[in-house]
Structure formats: C-alpha cells, structure tokens
Scaffold this motif. Structure first.
Motif, PDB file in Angstrom:
ATOM      1  N   LEU A 104      -0.612-123.940 -38.908  1.00  0.00           N
ATOM      2  CA  LEU A 104      -1.195-124.065 -39.854  1.00  0.00           C
ATOM      3  C   LEU A 104      -0.750-123.456 -41.117  1.00  0.00           C
ATOM      4  CD1 LEU A 104      -4.839-124.358 -38.417  1.00  0.00           C
ATOM      5  CD2 LEU A 104      -3.879-126.093 -39.292  1.00  0.00           C
ATOM      6  N   PRO A 105      -0.807-124.272 -42.278  1.00  0.00           N
ATOM      7  CA  PRO A 105      -0.235-123.492 -43.354  1.00  0.00           C
ATOM      8  C   PRO A 105      -1.072-122.273 -43.748  1.00  0.00           C
ATOM      9  CG  PRO A 105      -1.378-125.494 -43.936  1.00  0.00           C
ATOM     10  CD  PRO A 105      -1.444-125.407 -42.381  1.00  0.00           C
ATOM     11  N   THR A 106      -0.431-121.212 -44.115  1.00  0.00           N
ATOM     12  CA  THR A 106      -0.966-119.890 -44.646  1.00  0.00           C
ATOM     13  C   THR A 106      -0.218-119.301 -45.651  1.00  0.00           C
ATOM     14  OG1 THR A 106      -1.992-117.972 -43.712  1.00  0.00           O
ATOM     15  CG2 THR A 106      -0.068-118.591 -42.850  1.00  0.00           C
ATOM     16  N   VAL A 107      -0.820-118.603 -46.519  1.00  0.00           N
ATOM     17  CA  VAL A 107      -0.246-117.779 -47.479  1.00  0.00           C
ATOM     18  C   VAL A 107       0.001-116.252 -46.909  1.00  0.00           C
ATOM     19  CG1 VAL A 107      -0.856-118.900 -49.502  1.00  0.00           C
ATOM     20  CG2 VAL A 107      -2.063-116.918 -48.846  1.00  0.00           C
ATOM     21  N   ARG A 108      -0.625-116.046 -45.764  1.00  0.00           N
ATOM     22  CA  ARG A 108      -0.362-114.537 -45.063  1.00  0.00           C
ATOM     23  C   ARG A 108       0.891-114.361 -44.355  1.00  0.00           C
ATOM     24  NH1 ARG A 108      -5.714-113.946 -45.001  1.00  0.00           N
ATOM     25  NH2 ARG A 108      -6.828-115.743 -44.657  1.00  0.00           N
ATOM     26  N   ALA A 109       1.130-113.140 -44.519  1.00  0.00           N
ATOM     27  CA  ALA A 109       2.484-112.659 -43.711  1.00  0.00           C
ATOM     28  C   ALA A 109       2.196-113.071 -42.129  1.00  0.00           C
ATOM     29  CB  ALA A 109       2.456-111.161 -43.849  1.00  0.00           C
ATOM     30  N   ALA A 110       3.385-113.474 -41.521  1.00  0.00           N
ATOM     31  CA  ALA A 110       3.580-113.884 -40.379  1.00  0.00           C
ATOM     32  C   ALA A 110       2.856-112.759 -39.376  1.00  0.00           C
ATOM     33  CB  ALA A 110       5.121-113.980 -39.957  1.00  0.00           C
ATOM     34  N   GLY A 111       2.088-113.366 -38.246  1.00  0.00           N
ATOM     35  CA  GLY A 111       1.659-112.547 -37.467  1.00  0.00           C
ATOM     36  C   GLY A 111       0.206-112.055 -38.058  1.00  0.00           C
ATOM     37  N   THR A 112       0.001-112.015 -39.264  1.00  0.00           N
ATOM     38  CA  THR A 112      -1.342-111.693 -39.587  1.00  0.00           C
ATOM     39  C   THR A 112      -2.330-112.731 -39.640  1.00  0.00           C
ATOM     40  OG1 THR A 112      -1.043-111.887 -41.986  1.00  0.00           O
ATOM     41  CG2 THR A 112      -0.476-109.867 -40.988  1.00  0.00           C
ATOM     42  N   SER A 113      -3.722-112.720 -39.429  1.00  0.00           N
ATOM     43  CA  SER A 113      -4.894-113.604 -39.756  1.00  0.00           C
ATOM     44  C   SER A 113      -6.001-112.917 -40.817  1.00  0.00           C
ATOM     45  CB  SER A 113      -5.373-113.811 -38.421  1.00  0.00           C
ATOM     46  OG  SER A 113      -5.816-112.548 -37.739  1.00  0.00           O
ATOM     47  N   GLY A 114      -6.748-114.058 -41.008  1.00  0.00           N
ATOM     48  CA  GLY A 114      -7.873-113.601 -41.806  1.00  0.00           C
ATOM     49  C   GLY A 114      -9.099-114.774 -41.829  1.00  0.00           C
ATOM     50  N   PRO A 115      -9.802-114.777 -42.750  1.00  0.00           N
ATOM     51  CA  PRO A 115     -10.902-115.752 -42.732  1.00  0.00           C
ATOM     52  C   PRO A 115     -10.312-117.058 -43.116  1.00  0.00           C
ATOM     53  CG  PRO A 115     -11.280-114.140 -44.584  1.00  0.00           C
ATOM     54  CD  PRO A 115     -10.173-113.650 -43.533  1.00  0.00           C
ATOM     55  N   ARG A 116     -10.587-118.228 -42.352  1.00  0.00           N
ATOM     56  CA  ARG A 116      -9.972-119.527 -42.573  1.00  0.00           C
ATOM     57  C   ARG A 116     -11.017-120.514 -41.916  1.00  0.00           C
ATOM     58  NH1 ARG A 116      -4.432-120.665 -39.247  1.00  0.00           N
ATOM     59  NH2 ARG A 116      -5.714-120.909 -37.534  1.00  0.00           N
ATOM     60  N   LEU A 117     -11.379-121.735 -42.760  1.00  0.00           N
ATOM     61  CA  LEU A 117     -11.993-122.861 -42.362  1.00  0.00           C
ATOM     62  C   LEU A 117     -10.738-123.764 -42.509  1.00  0.00           C
ATOM     63  CD1 LEU A 117     -15.565-122.766 -44.080  1.00  0.00           C
ATOM     64  CD2 LEU A 117     -14.672-121.671 -41.962  1.00  0.00           C
ATOM     65  N   VAL A 118     -10.941-124.716 -41.284  1.00  0.00           N
ATOM     66  CA  VAL A 118     -10.088-125.932 -41.192  1.00  0.00           C
ATOM     67  C   VAL A 118     -10.735-127.141 -41.056  1.00  0.00           C
ATOM     68  CG1 VAL A 118      -7.963-126.845 -39.642  1.00  0.00           C
ATOM     69  CG2 VAL A 118      -8.239-124.520 -39.864  1.00  0.00           C
ATOM     70  N   PHE A 119     -10.431-128.190 -41.782  1.00  0.00           N
ATOM     71  CA  PHE A 119     -11.022-129.592 -41.785  1.00  0.00           C
ATOM     72  C   PHE A 119      -9.924-130.660 -41.425  1.00  0.00           C
ATOM     73  CE2 PHE A 119     -13.394-126.661 -44.226  1.00  0.00           C
ATOM     74  CZ  PHE A 119     -14.852-126.966 -43.837  1.00  0.00           C
ATOM     75  N   VAL A 120     -10.327-131.416 -40.719  1.00  0.00           N
ATOM     76  CA  VAL A 120      -9.415-132.478 -40.397  1.00  0.00           C
ATOM     77  C   VAL A 120     -10.118-133.702 -40.509  1.00  0.00           C
ATOM     78  CG1 VAL A 120      -8.096-133.628 -38.479  1.00  0.00           C
ATOM     79  CG2 VAL A 120      -8.124-131.178 -38.375  1.00  0.00           C
ATOM     80  N   ASP A 121      -9.421-134.509 -41.481  1.00  0.00           N
ATOM     81  CA  ASP A 121     -10.114-135.583 -41.862  1.00  0.00           C
ATOM     82  C   ASP A 121     -11.574-135.531 -42.810  1.00  0.00           C
ATOM     83  OD1 ASP A 121      -7.782-136.957 -41.746  1.00  0.00           O
ATOM     84  OD2 ASP A 121      -8.409-138.123 -39.924  1.00  0.00           O
ATOM     85  N   GLY A 122     -11.646-134.448 -43.029  1.00  0.00           N
ATOM     86  CA  GLY A 122     -12.973-134.015 -43.890  1.00  0.00           C
ATOM     87  C   GLY A 122     -13.876-133.362 -42.908  1.00  0.00           C
ATOM     88  N   ARG A 123     -13.495-133.172 -41.369  1.00  0.00           N
ATOM     89  CA  ARG A 123     -14.471-132.534 -40.637  1.00  0.00           C
ATOM     90  C   ARG A 123     -14.118-131.378 -40.041  1.00  0.00           C
ATOM     91  NH1 ARG A 123     -18.840-136.126 -39.352  1.00  0.00           N
ATOM     92  NH2 ARG A 123     -18.888-137.703 -40.874  1.00  0.00           N
TER      93      ARG A 123
END
Lengths: 463, 250
Positions: A104-123
């Motif tokens: 999934l697209p991210t602006v974070r450095a590779a291998g790091t994670s953080g808060p994220r919400l994902v919506f597919v076709d609005g859901r």
C-alpha cells in the motif's frame, strides 16, 4: 430519463430542466443516483439515528433539485461533468474481495509502520488498517463504525462545514454518506506520526462504480496532526470517487493535510474539502495530482478567529486527455489572518487544467494578508490552462496579491543545458522537475515532501 | 581540429556571417576581435549549435566530423564548449546537480563510467578552490543571484570540470572588473594545453593581456578582414575598427 445529449463539447445541450431548477444545474442527471439511494438507504450505517437520516434526506432532496452542475454554472465553466451522466454508475458493493494489496502506498520509510486507515471503493478495510502508535485520547476510526458505535463523536461536526447549498456534489455525498475516515485529536495533543488515509479505487469490469467517501477531521485547541491521503487505483473499470471532507482546526491548533491523487485514467475524482480555522490556528493543505481522467479538488477554507494561517497549495501534472481542476476559496471572515496559495502545473499532450482561486476579504477583516499564485507550464501546443483568480475585498487595510502565468519551457535554459552535454529529454526533465520543486517546497514536512518528490519523478519517468 | 570553410549564416533572413574561413589546430589559442554587430556572438552560437540560425553556405569540420549536423549535446560530448557571454539562470536546479548531470552526460557519451556523488564532489571541490569559489555557490541554483564575476567564474568552473577539447570564450571579459578578470583568465590559462584549442571572442584588447593568443583575427561585416599575431590586437586598441569601415562612437 431523457439523456439525449452525447457530445462532450461545451455547447449547451437541449434544455430539459424543469422550471424550478436554478440555472447551471441539470436535475435530470440526479435520477439514477436517487433511485439507487432509495434502494440502499435502509442498509446505510447509522440509519436508526434520526439526525443521520435527516442529514441524508437533506442531501438527497438538494441533489434532486440540482443534479450535476453544467458548464453554464460559473463555478463549473471549465469542467464538464456530462460524461458522468453517460456512464450509468452503480454504487460500490460493500464486500469487495479477491483484490490483494501487497504494497500500500506510504510516505513512511521502508519497514516502518504507523496509524493508517484503508478504504477500498469507499468502504473501510479493517484488516489493512491500524491505529497503533496514536497518543491516548486520539480517535481514529471509520465513519460507519462511528455512526454505529460512537455517534456522539461525530454528531457535533458532521455536515456542519460542508453543507449542500449550491454544491450538488456535497449534496450527493451527504445523501450516500456511509463511510470514510474519522480523526479526532483532543485538546493539546500532538500526534507525532503522520496519519495515513489510503483510498483505493478498484471498481468493476462489469459496470462503472461510484462511491462517496466522507472524511471528518477535528483537531481541538492546541492540537497538532499531520495527515497524508493517498488516492490510488487498481483495476480498469470506470470509477467515480465523490469525496467530501470536513476539517475543524481549533484555536492554536495545526492540521497539516497532504494529499496525493494517482488514480488510473478511467477514474473520475471529485473532492470537496471544507475547513474552518480557529484563532492562531494553522491549516496547511497540499494536493499533488497526477492521476484520473477527470479530477476536481475544491478546497474551501474559512477563518474563524484572528491570527489564523491558511496555506493551500499544490502541484498537478497531466498528460494524454486528462483534465484537472483546482478550485479554491479562502474566506477572510475575520481580521489579522494570513493565507498563502502556490499552485504549479505541468500540462502535456491535449490535457487541460483549470485553476479557480477566490479570496474573499469581508468587511472589517483588516490586516488581512493574502497571496495567491498559479503557474502553469505547457509542454505541447494543444495543452490548455484556464485560470480564473478572483479577489473580492471589502476591507481597506489589507495586503493581497495574486498572479497567474502560463508558459513554455525556456529555450535559453534548454540550450544552456544541452550545450553542456545534457540531452534534450534530460534537459526538459531537469527544467520540469525544477519548476515543480518550487511548489513542493511549500510542504514543510520533510518526509512528506521527499515522498511527493518521488511521485513527481515517477510521473516524469513514466513518459 | 576545426576547419571553418566559407561559413554563411542568417538570422530571420538577415545574413550575419558572410563567408568565414578559419582553421584551428590543437594547442592554439585564436582571438576574434570585432566591433558590435560584426557577427562574433553569431559565430559562437553557430559553432555550439543554438537553434534559430540558418546555415546557407559553407561547412565546419571538427575532427573530421560535420559539426553542423550534430545536436548541441553531441557537440559538447565531442569536446566543444561555449563559455556564454550571458550565462543563463536556472532557478530550481542546484549548481552541483547541473555540473554532475553535465559531466556524467559527457562521460557517458565518451563511453566512460559515470562518477558517483563522492567522486564528483572530490573533483569539483578541487576545481572550485582554484577559482576562488565557495561551496555555497555550488549549492545555489545555477547562476541565480550570481554577480557578473561569479557567473563568469561559474562558466570557467564548468570548463575546468568538463575538460573540453575546443573552448569558445564569448566575451568572457564583459562585465568583469580587473580582479575578477584576472581570476577568470588564470582559470582559463590553467586549461591551456597542447591538446586543447581555444577561440577567444572579444571586443577589447584588455582580455588578451591576460589570455595571450597565438593568432588574432579581425571580424567585421560578417567576414574575417585581417589575421595576424598578438600584435594585431595592440594595433586595434590604438586605431580602433575604423580601418575596417566601422565607426564606433565610443
């Protein structure tokens, strides 16, 4: 429904509006969406709450009166939505499966994670989302969940800033209001990690698909948060994303709201953001657009207290037959506020860009400082930009300036680079990159700026 | 190295060069002197490959190749370098990025390996030091906010980094005070070598006190009117261009 018009030109089609319709709208276009809404509404989340039902019904009623805007509408003069009427969109179904999201697209450095919400076709897609790492008290959840389990969290704000009025797309979104990100940052809390909101358009090969994501962001007094929205496309079917966002920036709070839209070229991307900024508050918005067949980002922000700072900027790069519209409105409703807008666009082939920027300085809004600039680089003879800067000033002690330019690459600069051995394509690339870098410099967050820079390079290399 | 034969060139239908003949061998420094409007800058742009000039007659052979058929970047790759009279400002492109892109583009054309960031930095630091330039000037956008002297030093730096075989210096002295002129001339002189040729274009003799030419040519009315040794420059300084049918008020 009398869909007799098929051309995509700018000439007015045969009149088919009932007498009640205001000029510049086409109510007949509302019908398929209204029928879909009436079929769906019983299943929409939060349907047991009367205020939610009322909100939706108001949206439905207004959209029924208006339908989509036409090019006779001053605000839509340069962006023709007639193609939407021809496509017979079906609402996205909730359970979209079978699509894999390895990266999934991210602006974070590779291998790091953080808060994220994902919506597919609005859901909302819970299995791809995470709220880990957020400070205590910060709420990050999806609207469907909020309407079902925490309606009080959103009841105070939802629908208060983005009201249907003469905005049919907001009306349509409000009718279908069902899901989208909700972020609430309580007083004095600073969220260190950027909150990423990922919107994936998948659609269907069977039929064009529409969805209406709704975003609600509330930063209470003295709060601070950085939000990065990604809009990307998978699949090949036509999609319509008709998003609406409401952003409440409390006193002395700051909301950095960045968005990159890289949908595929069968996508229609319509987005309306309404922001309100309290005293000494900062709303910093930047939108990078490279995708979609047709896109419009409308950003309307209002000062709600003195010494506020609104910064809405962006960069757009389009080619082929893409169409990108940036329409901004900054309402200096109170004195002593500063607004700054810097947009830069690169337009190639037969692509077309629209920039409409209005700054309103209301009576009594003294010591207003407003700056607006739109610069477009046209890479082909058939590329087009329509720019409409507007200053409306009713106070006398203000500093406001605006500028709009459109031009080609500079021959002297090109020759200078080539005379040093750099080939023509690389020289053009360097100059285009430099032109856009000036817009990206408007992003104070370094990590986001670098990630966006990489999207710019990817666009350049995709030639 | 380079052989210009009966070169005619027009701009917007107006003939500016009316039959230039000039042969330059490796190691030689030629000066072209001439009044305003004589065609000096046109000659330098035609040799570097700028668009907008129509060659109506004649030829330019460079190491046996037809120079006029080459793109500007191919000429640069083959060792042609034009030090601009008015170096172009490029906002948004850092001087180092520009220099590195140029050097690696040329190395690539020559079939040499591209330099990485560290190798490049080492090379460019060495060259800037000799030209009395600061690191800060490398970080700034190309020529943006540079003084006249800084721009000309930047041109000389590019020449030092790119190591051309044939350098054309177009009015390198214009806009320079004597101190800046000395620095630039030193930089240029350091590049003189038996393999490298230079064509120094100037209006005034002053520059030739510092970059001493082997040959001097007088260009007027689009043609070389007279050729001689360096003493010809001194003669021109004394008598002006009147002898060649040119009346310069100042």
């Amino acid at each position: 429904m009398a869909t007799t018009t098929t051309s995509h030109g700018t000439s007015p089609g045969p009149s088919r509006a009932p007498e009640a319709a205001p000029r510049g709208f086409d109510p007949a276009t509302a019908r398929p969406f209204l029928e879909q809404f009436d079929r769906l509404k019983a299943d929409l989340p939060g349907g047991s709450l009367s205020w939610v039902r009322d909100l939706r019904d108001q949206g439905r009623a207004r959209f029924a009166q208006l339908g989509f805007p036409t090019v006779k509408n001053e605000s839509w003069r340069y962006t023709n939505l007639r193609a939407l009427d021809k496509l017979a969109f079906q609402p996205a179904v909730a359970a979209e499966t079978g699509v894999r999201f390895d990266v999934l697209p991210t602006v974070r450095a590779a291998g790091t994670s953080g808060p994220r919400l994902v919506f597919v076709d609005g859901r909302f897609r819970a299995e791809l989302s995470s709220t880990a790492g957020l400070p205590a008290g910060v709420e990050l959840l999806n609207l469907a969940d909020a309407l079902t389990h925490k309606p009080d969290l959103v009841g105070e704000h939802l629908g208060r800033l983005a009201t249907p009025d003469d905005l049919p797309l907001v009306a349509l979104n409000t009718a279908f209001l069902a899901d989208g990100p909700v972020l609430h940052v309580p007083q004095g809390v600073e969220v260190a990690e950027p909150v990423e909101l990922v919107f994936v358009s998948v659609g269907s090969d069977e039929h064009p698909t529409s969805f209406h994501p709704r975003t609600l962001i509330v930063a209470e007094d003295n709060a601070r948060v950085v939000i990065v929205e990604h809009h990307v496309g998978l699949g090949t079917g036509a999609t319509l994303s008709n998003g609406v966002g409401e952003v409440f920036v409390g006193a002395n709070a700051s909301v950095h709201h960045y968005k990159v839209q890289r949908e595929h070229t069968n996508a229609f991307h319509l987005s309306h953001t309404a922001a309100k900024v309290g005293g000494h508050g900062v709303y910093d918005n930047f939108i990078l657009t490279t995708g979609a067949k047709l896109s419009r980002n409308e950003v309307r922000s209002t000062f709600d207290g003195e010494h506020g700072d609104i910064h809405v900027s962006g960069a757009y790069m389009v080619r082929g037959d893409q169409h990108v519209d940036t329409s901004t409105f900054i309402d200096h409703a109170v004195p002593c506020c500063t607004s700054r807008e810097v947009y830069k666009g690169v337009i190639d082939d037969t692509a077309r860009a629209v920039f409409q920027g209005k700054i309103l300085v209301r009576p009594g809004a003294q010591k207003t400082d407003g700056y607006q600039q739109n610069r477009a680089l046209l890479l082909s003879e058939t590329a087009e930009i329509d720019a409409k800067p507007e200053l409306e000033i009713y106070a006398d002690d203000v500093k406001c300036s605006h500028g709009a330019t459109a031009g080609e690459l500079d021959d002297q600069q090109l020759f200078y680079l080539r005379a040093r051995g750099i080939d023509k394509e690389a020289a053009r690339g360097l100059l285009i990159g430099a032109f856009l870098a000036e817009a990206l410099d408007e992003i104070p967050e370094e990590g986001v700026r670098e990630a966006f820079q990489a999207y710019v390079s990817a666009w350049q290399n995709a030639r | 190295m380079i052989e210009i034969k009966n070169l005619h060139a027009t701009v917007d239908g107006k003939e500016i060069l009316k039959g230039i003949n000039l042969t330059i061998r490796p190691g030689e420094v030629h000066a072209i002197m001439g009044p305003n409007g004589s065609g000096k800058s046109t000659l330098s742009y035609v040799l570097a490959g700028r668009e907008g000039y129509e060659i109506t007659k004649g030829s330019v052979e460079y190491f046996g190749q037809d120079l006029l058929a080459m793109e500007p970047e191919e000429r640069a790759g083959a060792g042609v370098f034009l030090a601009f009279q008015y170096p172009v400002e490029i906002p948004g492109v850092a001087n180092t990025t520009f220099l590195k892109s140029a050097l690696n583009a040329i190395r690539k054309q020559r079939g040499e390996q591209e330099l990485d960031a560290m190798q490049f930095l080492k090379l460019v630091r060495e060259k800037t030091k000799a030209l009395n330039m600061t690191d800060e000037m490398l970080k700034r956008a190309v020529n943006v906010g540079f003084s006249g002297g800084e721009k000309k030093r930047n041109e000389t730096l590019q020449m030092a980094v790119l190591q051309p075989k044939f350098a054309i210096l177009d009015e390198t002295d214009s806009g320079l005070d004597i101190d800046a002129l000395k620095i630039v001339a030193e930089g240029v002189n350091a590049l003189r070598s038996p393999e490298r040729a230079m064509l120094v274009i100037t209006h005034y003799q002053r520059l030739l006190d510092y970059i001493v030419p082997d040959y001097v040519h007088v260009l007027a009315h689009g043609k070389i009117q007279r050729s001689g040794g360096k003493e010809l420059a001194l003669e021109l300084e004394k008598n002006g261009y009147a002898e060649f049918g040119v009346n310069e008020a100042a």
